[in-house]
Design an enzyme around this catalytic site. Structure first.
Site, mmCIF file in Angstrom:
data_model
loop_
_atom_site.group_PDB
_atom_site.id
_atom_site.type_symbol
_atom_site.label_atom_id
_atom_site.label_comp_id
_atom_site.label_asym_id
_atom_site.label_seq_id
_atom_site.Cartn_x
_atom_site.Cartn_y
_atom_site.Cartn_z
ATOM 1 N N CYS A 22 35.244 -15.881 -11.042
ATOM 2 C CA CYS A 22 33.837 -15.699 -11.372
ATOM 3 C C CYS A 22 33.775 -15.211 -12.811
ATOM 4 C CB CYS A 22 33.262 -14.635 -10.422
ATOM 5 S SG CYS A 22 31.568 -14.151 -10.756
ATOM 6 N N CYS A 35 30.685 -20.621 -16.167
ATOM 7 C CA CYS A 35 30.353 -20.116 -14.835
ATOM 8 C C CYS A 35 30.980 -21.088 -13.848
ATOM 9 C CB CYS A 35 28.830 -20.080 -14.652
ATOM 10 S SG CYS A 35 28.290 -19.780 -12.939
HETATM 11 N N1 DGL Z 1 30.360 -18.156 -10.247
HETATM 12 C C1 DGL Z 1 30.045 -17.037 -11.041
HETATM 13 C C2 DGL Z 1 30.371 -17.183 -12.482
HETATM 14 O O1 DGL Z 1 31.355 -17.812 -12.742
HETATM 15 C C3 DGL Z 1 28.850 -16.232 -10.689
HETATM 16 C C4 DGL Z 1 27.524 -16.879 -10.813
HETATM 17 C C5 DGL Z 1 26.518 -15.936 -10.236
HETATM 18 O O2 DGL Z 1 26.775 -15.407 -9.160
HETATM 19 O O3 DGL Z 1 25.475 -15.728 -10.889
HETATM 20 O O4 DGL Z 1 29.716 -16.670 -13.344
#
Ligand code: DGL
Length: 278
Positions: free
Chosen positions: A90, A192
Site C-alpha cells: 500500500c 497506489c
Molecule cells: N492501495 C493503497 C495505496 O497503494 C491504498 C489506497 C487507499 O486505501 O486509499 O495507496
C-alpha cells in the site's frame, strides 16, 4: 476465530516461527496486484494476504489514523500466524508510516513506493504524471522522493476517490471512471496499488506508458527475505524503465502454492486475486 484459522494455517504448511508467511498487507484489494507480481516471480513461497477492506480507503485519512489501523491489523496477524517478512503493499501506508512499522515489527518490512525515478528517466525531460492518494501526496516521504528528482517536470495529481471506487466495484470495474487530468504526459506513475487494477485503461486514456512500484518492491523483498526465483521468469516487467512494458504483469498460471487469505474480507480478496492473475 483467530485460533481456528491458526490451526488451519498449521495444517496447510506445518510452519513454525522460522519459516512463517510472507505477509502482504493493504487497505483492501490494491495489494493483490503486488502479491500477483511476487507470486509470478517466486511461486514457491508461503504468502498470506490481509486486506483491511472494512476500513478502506485509507487515502483520505490522517497519518495517525492510518498508523493505528495498520498497527491493529499487524497485532491480529502476528497473534495468529507465524510471519517471516511483511510487505506493506500500500503506497499510502508506506508513505505515512513505514518507518514506525519497521521500528515496531520484529521481521523485515518492505514497502511499495511510486516508481518515480524510473519514470523520470524514461520520460527524458517530458512531463511525468504522478497519480496517488491525498495522504501519499501529502506525505514527507513522497515529498522527498519528488525533491530527489531535481528539476524533472512532475505533476502530482490525486484522482479523487479512485481507490475507494475500485475497492467498491472490484467485480465490475468497467463501472469505474477514473478522473484524469488533461494534457500530454511522457509517462505516468501509478502511486497506489489499487490503480494498478486499471493500468491498461489509464495507459490508454493518457496515451503514455504507466509505471508501478510493484516490481521494485518484489526485488527488495527478494533481497531481504533471500528469495530465489523458481521456474521460468517471463521478465518483461522492468522497473528500471528501459523497456516498454514497465508495469507489473498478469500472472498466467496458478502459483505453485496458493496464497492464504486471512481476515474478515478473505473471501472477497481471494476471489479478486484469481480474477487478477488469469
Ligand atoms: N492501495 C493503497 C495505496 O497503494 C491504498 C489506497 C487507499 O486505501 O486509499 O495507496
Amino acid at each position: 476465530s483467530p485460533s481456528a484459522s491458526y490451526v488451519f494455517a498449521e495444517e496447510r504448511g506445518g510452519m513454525g516461527m522460522d519459516n512463517g508467511y510472507i505477509v502482504f498487507f493493504d487497505s483492501g484489494v490494491g495489494g493483490l496486484t503486488l502479491l500477483a507480481e511476487c507470486a509470478r516471480r517466486f511461486p514457491g513461497e508461503d504468502y498470506l494476504y490481509y486486506g483491511d477492506n472494512a476500513n478502506a480507503p485509507y487515502g483520505g485519512r490522517s497519518g495517525e489514523e492510518i498508523l493505528s489501523l495498520v498497527r491493529a491489523a499487524f497485532g491480529g496477524i502476528c497473534a495468529a500466524y507465524p510471519v517471516r517478512a511483511a510487505v506493506i503493499a500500500c503506497n499510502t501506508a508506506t508513505a505515512v508510516c513505514i518507518d514506525a512499522l519497521r521500528a515496531e515489527l520484529p521481521f523485515p518490512v518492505v514497502g511499495v513506493e511510486p516508481a518515480l525515478r524510473p519514470a523520470v528517466r524514461f520520460a527524458a525531460g517530458g512531463e511525468v504524471l504522478l497519480l496517488a492518494t491525498r495522504a501519499t501526496l501529502g506525505s514527507a516521504r513522497v515529498g522527498r522522493l519528488i525533491a530527489s528528482c531535481g528539476s524533472a517536470a512532475i505533476r502530482p495529481y490525486c484522482p479523487g476517490d479512485l481507490a475507494g471506487e475500485i475497492e467498491k466495484n472490484i467485480f465490475r470495474l468497467s463501472r469505474v471512471r477514473p478522473s484524469l487530468p488533461g494534457g500530454q504526459f511522457a509517462a505516468a506513475v501509478l502511486g497506489c496499488t489499487h490503480y494498478v487494477w486499471l493500468k491498461d485503461r489509464i495507459s490508454a486514456a493518457l496515451r503514455c506508458p504507466v509505471f508501478d512500484g510493484n516490481a521494485g518492491a518484489v526485488s527488495r523483498l527478494a533481497q531481504v527475505a533471500g528469495l530465489r526465483p523458481e521456474g521460468e521468469m517471463s521478465g518483461t516487467a522492468d522497473h528500471r524503465g528501459d523497456k516498454t512494458n514497465v508495469c507489473s504483469e498478469k500472472v498466467q498460471k496458478m502459483p505453485e502454492k496458493r496464497p492464504f487469505f486471512a481476515g474478515s474480507s478473505a473471501k472477497k480478496n481471494e476471489k479478486a486475486f484469481y480474477r487478477l492473475i488469469f
